[in-house]
Write a protein that holds these residues in place. Structure first.
Motif, PDB file in Angstrom:
ATOM      1  N   ASN A 134      72.975  80.350 -26.737  1.00 37.40           N
ATOM      2  CA  ASN A 134      73.957  81.423 -26.715  1.00 37.40           C
ATOM      3  C   ASN A 134      74.297  81.807 -25.279  1.00 37.40           C
ATOM      4  O   ASN A 134      73.408  82.173 -24.504  1.00 37.40           O
ATOM      5  CB  ASN A 134      73.411  82.636 -27.482  1.00 37.40           C
ATOM      6  CG  ASN A 134      74.426  83.754 -27.582  1.00 37.40           C
ATOM      7  OD1 ASN A 134      74.644  84.499 -26.630  1.00 37.40           O
ATOM      8  ND2 ASN A 134      75.049  83.865 -28.748  1.00 37.40           N
ATOM      9  N   SER A 163      76.112  84.385 -24.073  1.00 36.84           N
ATOM     10  CA  SER A 163      75.974  85.807 -23.746  1.00 36.84           C
ATOM     11  C   SER A 163      74.521  86.165 -23.475  1.00 36.84           C
ATOM     12  O   SER A 163      74.214  86.907 -22.521  1.00 36.84           O
ATOM     13  CB  SER A 163      76.527  86.658 -24.889  1.00 36.84           C
ATOM     14  OG  SER A 163      77.914  86.429 -25.063  1.00 36.84           O
ATOM     15  N   GLU A 164      73.622  85.648 -24.300  1.00 38.75           N
ATOM     16  CA  GLU A 164      72.209  85.933 -24.100  1.00 38.75           C
ATOM     17  C   GLU A 164      71.701  85.323 -22.799  1.00 38.75           C
ATOM     18  O   GLU A 164      70.911  85.941 -22.071  1.00 38.75           O
ATOM     19  CB  GLU A 164      71.401  85.401 -25.282  1.00 38.75           C
ATOM     20  CG  GLU A 164      71.689  86.128 -26.595  1.00 38.75           C
ATOM     21  CD  GLU A 164      70.951  85.518 -27.766  1.00 38.75           C
ATOM     22  OE1 GLU A 164      70.228  84.507 -27.548  1.00 38.75           O
ATOM     23  OE2 GLU A 164      71.097  86.029 -28.887  1.00 38.75           O
ATOM     24  N   ALA A 165      72.174  84.102 -22.496  1.00 35.79           N
ATOM     25  CA  ALA A 165      71.766  83.455 -21.248  1.00 35.79           C
ATOM     26  C   ALA A 165      72.277  84.239 -20.046  1.00 35.79           C
ATOM     27  O   ALA A 165      71.565  84.407 -19.050  1.00 35.79           O
ATOM     28  CB  ALA A 165      72.275  82.016 -21.215  1.00 35.79           C
ATOM     29  N   ARG A 166      73.517  84.731 -20.125  1.00 36.30           N
ATOM     30  CA  ARG A 166      74.062  85.528 -19.021  1.00 36.30           C
ATOM     31  C   ARG A 166      73.253  86.796 -18.788  1.00 36.30           C
ATOM     32  O   ARG A 166      73.030  87.211 -17.652  1.00 36.30           O
ATOM     33  CB  ARG A 166      75.524  85.877 -19.303  1.00 36.30           C
ATOM     34  CG  ARG A 166      76.458  84.694 -19.142  1.00 36.30           C
ATOM     35  CD  ARG A 166      77.890  85.111 -18.989  1.00 36.30           C
ATOM     36  NE  ARG A 166      78.677  83.974 -18.505  1.00 36.30           N
ATOM     37  CZ  ARG A 166      79.854  84.081 -17.914  1.00 36.30           C
ATOM     38  NH1 ARG A 166      80.377  85.275 -17.719  1.00 36.30           N
ATOM     39  NH2 ARG A 166      80.497  83.013 -17.501  1.00 36.30           N
ATOM     40  N   GLN A 167      72.818  87.399 -19.857  1.00 32.92           N
ATOM     41  CA  GLN A 167      72.011  88.603 -19.716  1.00 32.92           C
ATOM     42  C   GLN A 167      70.682  88.281 -19.043  1.00 32.92           C
ATOM     43  O   GLN A 167      70.205  89.034 -18.186  1.00 32.92           O
ATOM     44  CB  GLN A 167      71.782  89.223 -21.090  1.00 32.92           C
ATOM     45  CG  GLN A 167      71.081  90.569 -21.041  1.00 32.92           C
ATOM     46  CD  GLN A 167      70.994  91.213 -22.412  1.00 32.92           C
ATOM     47  OE1 GLN A 167      71.273  90.579 -23.428  1.00 32.92           O
ATOM     48  NE2 GLN A 167      70.604  92.480 -22.443  1.00 32.92           N
ATOM     49  N   ARG A 168      70.085  87.136 -19.403  1.00 36.97           N
ATOM     50  CA  ARG A 168      68.782  86.775 -18.825  1.00 36.97           C
ATOM     51  C   ARG A 168      68.875  86.465 -17.339  1.00 36.97           C
ATOM     52  O   ARG A 168      67.956  86.777 -16.576  1.00 36.97           O
ATOM     53  CB  ARG A 168      68.192  85.575 -19.582  1.00 36.97           C
ATOM     54  CG  ARG A 168      67.627  85.942 -20.952  1.00 36.97           C
ATOM     55  CD  ARG A 168      66.811  84.808 -21.529  1.00 36.97           C
ATOM     56  NE  ARG A 168      67.616  83.660 -21.888  1.00 36.97           N
ATOM     57  CZ  ARG A 168      68.145  83.451 -23.081  1.00 36.97           C
ATOM     58  NH1 ARG A 168      67.970  84.344 -24.055  1.00 36.97           N
ATOM     59  NH2 ARG A 168      68.858  82.363 -23.344  1.00 36.97           N
ATOM     60  N   ASP A 184      68.898  78.123 -18.663  1.00 32.63           N
ATOM     61  CA  ASP A 184      69.652  79.357 -18.885  1.00 32.63           C
ATOM     62  C   ASP A 184      70.843  79.468 -17.949  1.00 32.63           C
ATOM     63  O   ASP A 184      71.901  79.998 -18.329  1.00 32.63           O
ATOM     64  CB  ASP A 184      68.738  80.579 -18.721  1.00 32.63           C
ATOM     65  CG  ASP A 184      68.130  81.028 -20.042  1.00 32.63           C
ATOM     66  OD1 ASP A 184      68.694  80.703 -21.103  1.00 32.63           O
ATOM     67  OD2 ASP A 184      67.081  81.696 -20.019  1.00 32.63           O
TER      68      ASP A 184
END
Length: 405
Positions: A202, A204-209, A288
């Protein structure tokens, strides 16, 4: 089999992210064979690390990576002079630990990666010990000899004397034959990727991490900051895109001598506010970054087959790369765009195309696994030990036969 690997391209306590592609390949080989590694460290690198406050190497200059024993003799040479003698310097630095490991480990085959000086020295020492030597070439060790003519004679000698030569692309295998290497000794084995680490996810989740803006297009460069990798071309292209009003952020991962020059170039092109230099990032964190970014950009002036493109494709990330070396051979793996090397205008256009029409993120994995590569290398090692090229006929390079990764 018992495999003795000789290469300067391997992680060490001073440079834990060095040549992770070799570490992964050795780790894959070690699942089926006994492997030990001798990885000389340049005395200049060791001195710089100690001056920077790094602790000394472990006692005996030995440690383990992934359960594989690694020994780090000091590599002596005269910086920037007598480059044609670097093979002899490397052989002299390697000789004592090599003889001891041969005596204690009793290898069946020597696996040397990088043609000169590593391969040249390993071939001399290995043949003197009665061992076959398989030489793997990566790209710049064969393709960049016009910039390092003093290495030409030693490289040609290593390619002709090796019991087997493994090339990572069809383009590179063709160049190997131009040195007079016996075609029956040349094998084409593309590099692989660990699909348990590099796979789609995902965005979006990778960007957040990794801490990226969730809405801004993100361009990613991963590589050494050296001229052959072309980061200056990327910055020129990004300057053109900024003038056209294109929205993006540029993330540069890696370190090298060009960084001060590139930082000045970024400021001169007016893109300092949208460019970040991240330095070196641990290899296990790169997936990521690939998942988070809009595209990977690799503007190299010369390449074999870049592992970073294989890893990005395995994560479902499109890439824009220069049409050099073996890059066209892997372009089918993902939603890629190729451009003429050294041309920032073409690069800017290719980036703009991907930004305007971003492909749907694939869910399937791309490329070959490390396990497959290890099996093919094992067959080449066996053919060298048995002196029978037919054992590894699957990977034997045939110029007249097309192949794809």
């Amino acid at each position: 089999m018992r495999i003795l690997t000789v290469t300067n391209l391997y992680p060490n306590p001073f440079q834990p992210q060095r040549a992770t592609f070799n570490r992964e390949q050795v780790r894959a080989l070690s699942r089926a064979h006994q492997v030990t590694v001798i990885s000389p460290i340049a005395w200049t690198d060791e001195l710089a690390a100690r001056r920077a406050g790094s602790p000394p190497l472990p006692r005996g200059r030995r440690t383990e990576w992934d359960g594989v024993p690694v020994e780090y003799p000091r590599s002596w040479f005269l910086p920037r002079v007598l480059r044609g003698s670097y093979g002899r310097f490397f052989q002299w630095s390697l000789a004592k630990p090599f003889r001891r490991v041969v005596r204690e480990f009793c290898p069946d085959v020597v696996f040397a990666t990088w043609a000169y000086p590593d391969g040249w020295a390993a071939i001399r020492l290995g043949h003197k010990a009665g061992l076959p030597v398989v030489l793997k070439v990566h790209g710049s060790d064969v393709l960049e000899l016009d910039k390092h003519p003093a290495r030409l004679h030693g490289t040609a000698e290593a390619l002709r004397r090796a019991d087997r030569v493994v090339a990572v692309s069809r383009d590179l295998a063709t160049k190997v034959l131009e040195f007079g290497t016996d075609p029956d000794r040349v094998h084409l084995i593309y590099n692989g990727v660990d699909h348990q680490v590099f796979f789609p996810g995902n965005r979006s989740e990778a960007r957040q991490r990794v801490g990226l803006d969730p809405d801004r297009p993100a361009l990613l460069y991963v590589g050494n900051l050296v001229p052959v990798k072309g980061p200056d071309i990327l910055i020129e292209a990004c300057g053109l895109l900024a003038k056209q009003g294109t929205a993006f952020d540029l993330h540069i991962v890696g370190k090298g001598p060009l960084r001060p020059t590139l930082e000045r170039q970024v400021a001169d092109r007016g893109i300092a506010d949208r460019t970040r230099f991240h330095g070196t990032i641990p290899h296990d964190r790169l997936p990521d970054w690939f998942r988070a970014t809009t595209m990977l950009v690799l503007p190299s002036r010369s390449e074999g087959v870049p592992n970073v493109l294989l890893e990005a494709s395995a994560c479902g990330t499109p890439f824009v790369a220069s049409r050099v070396g073996g890059v066209p051979e892997i372009a089918h793996l993902g939603a890629s765009r190729l451009f003429q090397p050294g041309d920032p205008n073409q690069l800017a256009s290719a980036i703009a195309e991907v930004l305007a029409r971003p492909p749907a993120q694939p869910t399937s994995q791309a490329g070959r696994t490390q396990a497959i590569v290890a099996q093919e290398l094992s067959a080449v090692f066996q053919s060298a030990v048995q002196k029978d090229p037919s054992v590894a006929s699957k990977t034997l390079f045939r110029p007249e036969v097309a192949s794809t990764i």
